[in-house]
Design a protein around this motif. Structure first.
Motif, mmCIF file in Angstrom:
data_model
loop_
_atom_site.group_PDB
_atom_site.id
_atom_site.type_symbol
_atom_site.label_atom_id
_atom_site.label_comp_id
_atom_site.label_asym_id
_atom_site.label_seq_id
_atom_site.Cartn_x
_atom_site.Cartn_y
_atom_site.Cartn_z
ATOM 1 N N PHE A 34 0.743 -1.146 -0.174
ATOM 2 C CA PHE A 34 0.075 -0.059 0.104
ATOM 3 C C PHE A 34 0.894 1.205 -0.179
ATOM 4 C CE2 PHE A 34 -2.130 -3.835 1.838
ATOM 5 C CZ PHE A 34 -3.498 -3.644 1.330
ATOM 6 N N HIS A 35 0.635 2.125 -0.875
ATOM 7 C CA HIS A 35 1.258 3.319 -1.113
ATOM 8 C C HIS A 35 0.936 4.635 -0.049
ATOM 9 C CE1 HIS A 35 3.106 7.081 -3.265
ATOM 10 N NE2 HIS A 35 3.986 6.278 -3.290
ATOM 11 N N ARG A 36 1.692 5.212 0.695
ATOM 12 C CA ARG A 36 1.288 6.099 1.674
ATOM 13 C C ARG A 36 1.002 7.222 0.972
ATOM 14 N NH1 ARG A 36 1.892 4.439 7.194
ATOM 15 N NH2 ARG A 36 2.473 6.435 7.732
ATOM 16 N N CYS A 37 0.211 7.892 1.364
ATOM 17 C CA CYS A 37 -0.340 9.307 0.889
ATOM 18 C C CYS A 37 0.758 10.356 1.101
ATOM 19 C CB CYS A 37 -1.737 9.797 1.621
ATOM 20 S SG CYS A 37 -2.842 8.834 0.778
ATOM 21 N N ASP A 38 0.913 11.034 0.251
ATOM 22 C CA ASP A 38 2.095 12.325 0.401
ATOM 23 C C ASP A 38 1.819 13.194 1.740
ATOM 24 O OD1 ASP A 38 3.376 11.298 -1.623
ATOM 25 O OD2 ASP A 38 2.561 12.655 -2.933
ATOM 26 N N THR A 39 0.433 13.138 2.197
ATOM 27 C CA THR A 39 0.095 14.021 3.480
ATOM 28 C C THR A 39 0.331 13.229 4.599
ATOM 29 O OG1 THR A 39 -2.165 13.133 3.144
ATOM 30 C CG2 THR A 39 -1.505 15.261 2.071
ATOM 31 N N MET A 40 0.743 11.810 4.561
ATOM 32 C CA MET A 40 0.991 11.477 5.848
ATOM 33 C C MET A 40 2.031 11.811 6.774
ATOM 34 S SD MET A 40 -1.178 8.898 6.353
ATOM 35 C CE MET A 40 -0.307 7.986 7.575
ATOM 36 N N PRO A 41 2.127 12.076 7.976
ATOM 37 C CA PRO A 41 3.047 12.600 8.723
ATOM 38 C C PRO A 41 4.458 11.847 8.972
ATOM 39 C CG PRO A 41 1.243 11.878 10.097
ATOM 40 C CD PRO A 41 0.911 11.544 8.789
ATOM 41 N N THR A 42 4.303 10.668 8.483
ATOM 42 C CA THR A 42 5.453 9.567 8.554
ATOM 43 C C THR A 42 5.472 9.027 7.443
ATOM 44 O OG1 THR A 42 4.171 7.850 9.892
ATOM 45 C CG2 THR A 42 5.568 9.503 11.248
ATOM 46 N N PHE A 43 6.808 8.778 6.898
ATOM 47 C CA PHE A 43 7.242 8.104 5.708
ATOM 48 C C PHE A 43 5.930 8.165 4.489
ATOM 49 C CE2 PHE A 43 8.058 5.470 9.406
ATOM 50 C CZ PHE A 43 9.630 5.617 9.418
ATOM 51 N N PRO A 44 5.751 9.607 4.030
ATOM 52 C CA PRO A 44 5.079 9.871 2.851
ATOM 53 C C PRO A 44 5.459 9.377 1.762
ATOM 54 C CG PRO A 44 6.078 11.620 3.763
ATOM 55 C CD PRO A 44 6.382 10.842 4.672
ATOM 56 N N GLY A 45 4.828 8.732 0.816
ATOM 57 C CA GLY A 45 5.158 8.457 -0.414
ATOM 58 C C GLY A 45 5.964 6.963 -0.335
ATOM 59 N N HIS A 46 5.764 6.330 0.694
ATOM 60 C CA HIS A 46 6.564 5.005 0.716
ATOM 61 C C HIS A 46 5.524 3.621 0.776
ATOM 62 C CE1 HIS A 46 9.645 7.660 2.223
ATOM 63 N NE2 HIS A 46 10.567 6.683 2.504
ATOM 64 N N TRP A 47 6.155 2.724 0.305
ATOM 65 C CA TRP A 47 5.081 1.423 0.299
ATOM 66 C C TRP A 47 5.226 0.769 1.652
ATOM 67 C CZ3 TRP A 47 1.972 0.023 -3.564
ATOM 68 C CH2 TRP A 47 2.190 0.656 -4.747
ATOM 69 N N ALA A 48 4.111 0.039 2.014
ATOM 70 C CA ALA A 48 4.007 -0.406 3.412
ATOM 71 C C ALA A 48 3.121 -1.365 3.227
ATOM 72 C CB ALA A 48 3.730 0.516 4.467
ATOM 73 N N GLY A 49 3.117 -2.242 4.403
ATOM 74 C CA GLY A 49 1.889 -3.254 4.582
ATOM 75 C C GLY A 49 0.935 -2.341 5.296
ATOM 76 N N ILE A 50 -0.011 -3.063 5.946
ATOM 77 C CA ILE A 50 -1.218 -2.530 6.640
ATOM 78 C C ILE A 50 -0.738 -2.150 8.067
ATOM 79 C CG2 ILE A 50 -3.339 -2.733 7.709
ATOM 80 C CD1 ILE A 50 -3.702 -2.288 4.484
ATOM 81 N N SER A 51 -0.319 -0.929 8.358
ATOM 82 C CA SER A 51 0.344 -0.732 9.684
ATOM 83 C C SER A 51 -0.556 0.250 10.227
ATOM 84 C CB SER A 51 1.729 -0.175 9.251
ATOM 85 O OG SER A 51 1.534 1.150 8.385
#
Length: 470
Positions: A34-51
């Motif tokens: 899942f690609h984290r939105c650019d507005t996320m306070p931590t690790f924006p624009g990074h791929w991740a699992g469900i966290s």
């Protein structure tokens, strides 16, 4: 008590059956990232699992993971749609397994969460195949041409894209930005299933007969023999690389705390230091642990002889433990010839380790588990001793072979004392238990009369929880 210097989060990896490469293991599944939105306070624009963070209301990482899955995905609805026999929630629970936690340093996390260590509890949710079952439930739409998991949807606002990757050819080789140690956490969640490891390491992984101390010694030996085979971490530049052999071995058996502590130490210090640490409890603390356990056994044995006018004293054991073996042999060698002692070993299915334990102890014999518990109910067994693979802090429980809790309840109901004996290497340094393999379970400390553990300290003085017999 949860340390404020550690930020605890869960990371769930969703594995979907790969229709283009049907089968088991490596080519049989795709990994959802899942690609984290650019507005996320931590690790924006990074791929991740469900966290997500483990909240105060979450009893454990498993519960936090289920909450995050419900918030972010339509999985419960899909499980309801696809599986007969159980409701969707129950079916999904059976498909989730937890691995050994991974600590992300502030250097790797670039100061996220105020520079605290991020402790990641990784879990794998393996979705059942079209003709498979979800933890024993019958799959409904067996003949459909499109997998129901193709309808997996995002419900939350943290991600702007979901993508399925072939695990071996795409995910493990990807160079796009990922949250720190994502690949490490994946390997931990899947217990090293996707690592290329030597055959002797895989044989160690499958050993369900020998006790924790032997497996720990074997793990360190294998780590020494195969150093450099898998590669090394490099914390200096923050680059994520394949886990070294010691850490690879640790993730294979997350419930084996003794082995994990030793091989994790080996990943950071020379092998000679780890081997010295491995033998240290046997030279010092373990010897005094035997003495203390023997003092309790002798006390109870004398009390029984006095009350029952010399009747045979019967000691029961469960599973196979080198600690129990040392204690029992030492006790049998110390008693006088007029003392009648019988040692009975519960068969300890599945695995039947009790049969081997009976062969380890002079004059011992084994009984089927049902017969062993019948002897307890009839009060024909006077004392039960068990070992431990993990002891949680603050009396939160003990991890041991499946069947220990049932045995402890039988002892409690029949007022037969049951004592757990272990060395300090079994002490767990986290508030939550490690991921439990199918052959292990968490036992409520209240079911045990005593948990005997040598106390630490440079003066080598040993103290124990539980009663005194002086």
């Amino acid at each position: 008590m949860v340390s404020l210097s550690i930020k605890r989060v869960v990371s769930v990896f969703i594995l979907r059956p790969n229709k283009s490469h049907p089968g088991k293991q490596r080519n049989g599944y795709q990994l959802a990232l899942f690609h984290r939105c650019d507005t996320m306070p931590t690790f924006p624009g990074h791929w991740a699992g469900i966290s997500g963070s483990i909240e105060d209301d979450d009893a454990n990482p498993f519960e936090a993971a289920v909450r995050e899955l419900q918030e972010e995905k339509n999985l419960i609805e899909l499980f309801d749609e696809c599986c007969d026999g159980d409701d969707g929630m129950t079916s999904m629970h059976r498909c989730i397994k937890q691995g050994l936690h991974v600590d992300v340093s502030s250097g790797r996390s670039k100061g996220a969460f105020g520079g605290r260590i991020i402790r990641v509890y990784p879990l794998a949710l393996t979705l059942p195949g079209d003709n498979l079952s979800a933890g024993g439930a019958v799959h409904k739409n067996k003949n459909q041409s499109l997998s129901p998991w193709s309808n997996l949807q995002m419900k939350g606002t943290e991600h702007d894209q979901i993508k399925f990757f072939d695990i071996k050819s795409e995910f493990l080789t990807m160079t796009e930005p990922c949250v720190p140690l994502l690949k490490d956490a994946f390997h931990h969640a899947t217990s090293g299933s996707y690592l290329e490891l030597p055959n002797d390491v895989r044989s160690w992984e499958q050993d369900r007969v020998n006790g924790a101390a032997f497996l720990a010694w074997k793990a360190v030996t294998l780590a020494a023999a195969h150093t450099g085979v898998v590669g090394e971490h490099n914390d200096s530049d923050g680059t994520e690389r394949m886990p070294n052999m010691a850490l690879s071995i640790a993730m294979l058996r997350p419930s084996l705390v003794h082995a994990n502590s030793l091989v994790a130490g080996y990943s950071m210090v020379p092998i000679v230091n780890v081997m010295n640490e491995f033998h240290r409890p046997k030279r010092g603390g373990m010897r005094q642990s035997e003495e203390r356990a023997n003092a309790i056994i002798r006390y109870r044995c004398r009390s029984w002889r006095f009350a029952s006018k010399g009747s045979k004293f019967v000691i029961g054991t469960f599973s196979r433990s080198s600690t129990m073996k040392l204690i029992m042999i030492s006790f049998l060698q110390a008693i006088d010839k007029t003392t009648q002692v019988q040692v009975l070993c519960s068969q300890s299915t599945p695995g039947d380790e009790g049969e081997l334990m009976a062969g380890d102890i002079p004059r011992a014999k084994w009984l089927p588990d049902d017969n062993f518990q019948h002897e307890i109910r009839q009060k024909h067994i006077n004392l039960v001793l068990v070992g431990a693979d993990c002891i949680l802090p603050e009396g939160k429980g003990v991890v041991n072979k499946v069947g220990t809790a049932t045995l402890a309840r039988a002892c409690k109901q029949s007022k037969v004392p049951i004592i757990c004996c272990a060395d300090r290497s079994k002490l767990w340094d986290d508030d939550y238990p490690p991921g439990l393999e199918e052959i292990f379970e968490l036992v409520d400390s209240n079911l045990l009369d005593q948990v005997l553990v040598p106390a630490g300290g440079s003066n080598e003085q040993i103290e124990f929880e539980g009663e005194t017999t002086d």
